[in-house]
Structures are given as structure tokens and as C-alpha cells.
Motif scaffolding. Structure first.
Motif, PDB file in Angstrom:
ATOM      1  N   ALA A   1       4.652  67.608  14.608  1.00  0.00           N
ATOM      2  CA  ALA A   1       4.268  66.769  13.464  1.00  0.00           C
ATOM      3  C   ALA A   1       5.436  66.281  12.636  1.00  0.00           C
ATOM      4  O   ALA A   1       5.316  65.292  11.905  1.00  0.00           O
ATOM      5  CB  ALA A   1       3.296  67.536  12.565  1.00  0.00           C
ATOM      6  N   CYS A   2       6.584  66.956  12.729  1.00  0.00           N
ATOM      7  CA  CYS A   2       7.689  66.698  11.796  1.00  0.00           C
ATOM      8  C   CYS A   2       8.914  66.118  12.483  1.00  0.00           C
ATOM      9  O   CYS A   2       9.209  66.433  13.640  1.00  0.00           O
ATOM     10  CB  CYS A   2       8.094  67.992  11.088  1.00  0.00           C
TER      11      CYS A   2
ATOM     12  N   TYR B   1       9.858  56.498   4.806  1.00  0.00           N
ATOM     13  CA  TYR B   1       9.117  57.454   5.610  1.00  0.00           C
ATOM     14  C   TYR B   1       7.879  57.965   4.856  1.00  0.00           C
ATOM     15  O   TYR B   1       7.863  58.027   3.628  1.00  0.00           O
ATOM     16  CB  TYR B   1       9.999  58.641   5.985  1.00  0.00           C
TER      17      TYR B   1
ATOM     18  N   ASN C   1       4.386  64.241   5.691  1.00  0.00           N
ATOM     19  CA  ASN C   1       3.306  65.024   6.277  1.00  0.00           C
ATOM     20  C   ASN C   1       2.946  66.128   5.280  1.00  0.00           C
ATOM     21  O   ASN C   1       3.751  67.030   5.026  1.00  0.00           O
ATOM     22  CB  ASN C   1       3.750  65.637   7.607  1.00  0.00           C
TER      23      ASN C   1
ATOM     24  N   ASP D   1       6.930  62.774   8.300  1.00  0.00           N
ATOM     25  CA  ASP D   1       5.987  62.625   9.398  1.00  0.00           C
ATOM     26  C   ASP D   1       6.679  62.019  10.622  1.00  0.00           C
ATOM     27  O   ASP D   1       7.376  61.001  10.516  1.00  0.00           O
ATOM     28  CB  ASP D   1       4.820  61.729   8.966  1.00  0.00           C
ATOM     29  N   LYS D   2       6.489  62.652  11.766  1.00  0.00           N
ATOM     30  CA  LYS D   2       7.224  62.250  12.960  1.00  0.00           C
ATOM     31  C   LYS D   2       6.876  60.835  13.408  1.00  0.00           C
ATOM     32  O   LYS D   2       7.750  60.050  13.780  1.00  0.00           O
ATOM     33  CB  LYS D   2       6.952  63.234  14.090  1.00  0.00           C
ATOM     34  N   LYS D   3       5.575  60.484  13.385  1.00  0.00           N
ATOM     35  CA  LYS D   3       5.181  59.134  13.789  1.00  0.00           C
ATOM     36  C   LYS D   3       5.767  58.098  12.842  1.00  0.00           C
ATOM     37  O   LYS D   3       6.207  57.026  13.261  1.00  0.00           O
ATOM     38  CB  LYS D   3       3.660  59.030  13.834  1.00  0.00           C
ATOM     39  N   SER D   4       5.778  58.427  11.544  1.00  0.00           N
ATOM     40  CA  SER D   4       6.367  57.530  10.562  1.00  0.00           C
ATOM     41  C   SER D   4       7.858  57.354  10.819  1.00  0.00           C
ATOM     42  O   SER D   4       8.403  56.241  10.739  1.00  0.00           O
ATOM     43  CB  SER D   4       6.146  58.094   9.153  1.00  0.00           C
TER      44      SER D   4
ATOM     45  N   GLU E   1       9.500  57.751  13.707  1.00  0.00           N
ATOM     46  CA  GLU E   1       9.718  56.976  14.932  1.00  0.00           C
ATOM     47  C   GLU E   1       9.444  55.492  14.705  1.00  0.00           C
ATOM     48  O   GLU E   1      10.168  54.630  15.217  1.00  0.00           O
ATOM     49  CB  GLU E   1       8.836  57.534  16.053  1.00  0.00           C
ATOM     50  N   PHE E   2       8.399  55.195  13.921  1.00  0.00           N
ATOM     51  CA  PHE E   2       8.088  53.795  13.617  1.00  0.00           C
ATOM     52  C   PHE E   2       9.219  53.150  12.819  1.00  0.00           C
ATOM     53  O   PHE E   2       9.654  52.027  13.124  1.00  0.00           O
ATOM     54  CB  PHE E   2       6.781  53.711  12.820  1.00  0.00           C
TER      55      PHE E   2
END
Length: 384
Positions: free
Chosen positions: A39-40, A59, A62, A69-72, A74-75
Motif C-alpha cells: 500500500a505504501c 501525493y 494512505n 499511497d503507492k498508487k498515487s 506511481e501515478f
């Protein structure tokens, strides 16, 4: 009566139906560290400052693990990479267009480059306070939109437009202290010969100098400041915008020579005692370890690489005796194939004593209006 032997764990597990074991395994949450890693992006954020900085960087937080947040992450990284690729493509296209328009190589090499070398003064030098009969304030805005201080000769109030010269001092070129008091002929760094001849003089403070806004960039962004100061000088009602010159001594001479490669408005440029390569300066002047940075950082600050880009008469002047940067002058002269670059090695003078006689000769020529075909001979300077 003997106690019964305890059942081993594998015997107990064997008594549990296989279907129930499968359900237990499926319903069990993953280990906390595994879930956090999934998640991180990075470790938990421990302070309010870290959380605020993460949000300012774009960012999302989470909330379960109090991390980026990992998805944030990466985006945002993908978005930044796309932006960098787009900018690189745009800059490459702009450099091609500049070449087609005849821009100089140095201008193209600097276009879009962002230096990683910045330096803020730990000690603030107080602003100078010259006599108003000699110099008045003339502030200017540099390309960063910072207002930087400068000083210029007052209006002679004779209704005429006069030739003018920007003078860049040695040592800490960004800052000014007492720049107007004459020294002895053996070391007169005031360049007073120009104002004594009726030429308007300007002394700009450059980025980071005298503790002003922005950081020093050590011979990089300062080039842009000099050009901005020249634009300000050209707007004065008593200055002839077609007869603006640039001069500098030692570190100021190096900056003047770099500025010469920018295809500027200056009618002619006079660089006293510059160096060929910026990494030849001692730590007292270049207070960062250039070897820690990409080679382009040093290259863009070293005049030896950009001599062919000079488009106006430029004179590199140094004393031949005593303490001097004669080896640099000779390296510059040997490397240049540019007919507009003139090297003047003056016998009987050193790095400092060359200033007074040479500036007197130059000032007389500029007042006489011979800048279009100006020449400087070592013997005429030595004779002064």
C-alpha cells in the motif's frame, strides 16, 4: 496413574477438515509488513511536516498506514516522467529552431538547462553607500523576476547620450563593497578611468550578492543578470544604447568573457585576467566541489569551450609579469580561431597593475568613438 502424552500440533491439524483449513487460510489477513509494502511508497510519515510536504508534492496519503499511497506515487511519477519527456522534446525542437535562426552555440547549450549548483551566502555583506556625486541607485529585475540593486553614474544633465560600461569586480563578483574609491596605480580596481573620461559606469549586484534574494550560481545564472542589467542601463535617458560596453577584472573578467559568448548588445567587451576553465579557481572562490556534479556544469562555466560563439570585439587582457593568469590567457589565445577575440599580454605589468594603464587607453578610444575598429597594443598600454 501415568499422564497422557500431549497430542502433537500436526496431529491436531490433521483432525481439522481440509475445507475448513482452506477457509481459514483465505480469511487470514496478510502480515502487516506485507500489506504495508503493497500500500505504501516508502516508510510511514512520522511528522506533520512530512505529511504536508507529501501533499504539496502531489501525493495522496494512505490513512490506514499513514504513508504516501503507492498508487498515487506511481501515478505522480508517471505524470512527471511524461512532463520531462515532453519538455526534453520541446527543448530539442527549440534548439533546432535556434540553430536555423543563426543562434550561437553557447546560447543553444544553455537553453533550458537548469543548474544544480546554487549557493547562499552565510555572511551578508552590507549594501555599499557611494557618494551621490559619483553613483546613484539603479535597480533592475533579473530573469527570475528578482529586483537586484545596482549603481550607475548620475545624469550629467547636459542633454546628451553618453557611452556606458558595466564593470564586474573581482573576488566575489556577485557582491559589491567599496567599488568607487581609487586604489594606487599598482592596484586600482575601481576602473575610474572610464568615469574620469565621461563614460557612464554601472556596477550591478548579481543574484545572491550582498545577501539579496536568490542564490548564487557561480558564473551561470549571473550571465543572465549581466544582460538584464545592460537592458536597464540602455533605458536611461542619458545613455547611448548603441554604445554600451562590458568590462571586468579577474572573476569579473571570467564572467565578462562568458557573457561575450551570448551574442549580446555590448559594443565591445574587455576581460581582464580571466581563467580558461572555472575549475582552476581555488576553493576560496569556488566553494563547491565541481567534481561532484555532471561535467556539463563545469563546461558551461568555462570560457575556453565557447570562444567561437563570440560575435563582438572582445579583448582578453593580462599582465605578463608577477602574479597573473597569463597561462590562462595563452591557453585561450591558442584555442581561439575567432578573429573577434584579441589577446593582449602587457609587459611590465601584473594581474593588478595592468588595470590602471589599460583602462585609461581603452577609455580614451571609446570616447573618441573608434570602437568599430578598436585595437589594443601591449606597447601602448605599457607606455602609460
Amino acid at each position: 496413574m501415568p499422564m497422557p502424552m500431549p497430542m502433537h500440533r500436526h496431529v491436531l491439524l490433521a483432525s481439522i477438515p481440509a475445507t475448513l483449513l482452506l477457509l481459514m487460510t483465505a480469511c487470514s489477513p496478510p502480515a502487516p509488513d506485507t500489506a504495508q509494502q503493497a500500500a505504501c511508497a516508502g516508510p510511514p510519515l512520522r511528522t506533520i511536516e512530512e505529511r504536508n510536504q507529501a501533499m504539496e508534492d502531489g501525493y495522496e496519503i494512505n490513512r490506514l498506514f499513514d504513508c504516501i499511497d503507492k498508487k498515487s506515487f506511481e501515478f505522480e511519477q508517471a505524470r512527471r516522467l511524461a512532463g520531462e519527456q515532453h519538455n526534453a522534446k520541446t527543448l530539442a525542437s527549440e534548439r533546432v529552431q535556434m540553430a536555423q535562426r543563426g543562434s550561437t552555440e553557447f546560447v543553444q547549450a544553455r537553453h533550458g538547462f537548469v543548474t544544480g549548483i546554487t549557493l547562499s551566502d552565510k555572511q551578508t555583506t552590507a549594501l555599499p553607500d557611494p557618494p551621490e556625486r559619483l553613483f546613484v541607485r539603479s535597480d533592475y529585475k533579473n530573469p527570475q523576476n528578482y529586483t537586484l540593486h545596482g549603481y550607475v553614474s548620475p545624469d550629467p544633465d547636459d542633454g546628451r547620450r553618453h557611452p556606458a560600461i558595466i564593470w564586474l569586480t573581482g573576488g566575489d563578483t556577485n557582491s559589491l563593497s567599496d567599488f568607487w574609491t581609487p586604489g594606487p596605480d599598482q592596484n586600482d580596481q575601481s576602473a575610474r578611468a572610464f568615469r574620469e573620461a565621461g563614460i557612464i559606469m554601472a556596477f550591478p549586484i548579481l543574484r545572491g550578492g550582498n545577501g539579496r534574494a536568490s542564490a548564487k550560481e557561480l558564473f551561470y545564472g549571473e550571465v543572465d543578470d549581466v544582460l538584464a542589467a545592460a537592458d536597464q542601463l540602455a533605458r536611461l535617458s542619458y545613455v547611448d544604447p548603441e554604445r554600451i560596453y562590458l568590462g571586468g577584472h579577474s572573476t569579473g573578467g571570467t564572467l565578462a568573457l562568458l557573457t561575450a559568448a551570448m551574442n549580446t548588445r555590448f559594443k565591445a567587451i574587455f576581460a581582464f585576467g580571466p581563467v580558461a576553465r572555472i575549475d582552476s579557481y581555488p576553493e576560496s572562490l569556488i566553494t563547491v566541489d565541481l567534481a561532484r556534479y555532471p561535467a556539463i556544469e563545469t563546461r558551461l562555466r568555462s570560457p575556453i569551450h565557447w570562444l567561437d560563439s563570440i560575435k563582438q570585439p572582445t579583448f582578453v587582457i593580462e599582465g605578463a609579469d608577477g602574479t597573473n593568469n597569463k597561462a590562462d590567457l595563452q591557453e585561450i589565445c591558442a584555442a581561439s580561431r575567432n578573429p573577434l577575440l584579441n589577446c593582449v599580454e602587457v609587459p611590465g605589468a601584473d594581474h593588478f597593475s595592468v588595470l590602471r594603464p589599460a583602462t585609461r587607453v581603452i577609455a580614451a578610444k571609446l570616447v573618441a568613438g573608434v570602437d568599430g575598429g578598436i585595437s589594443l597594443r601591449p606597447e601602448e598600454i605599457a607606455a602609460k
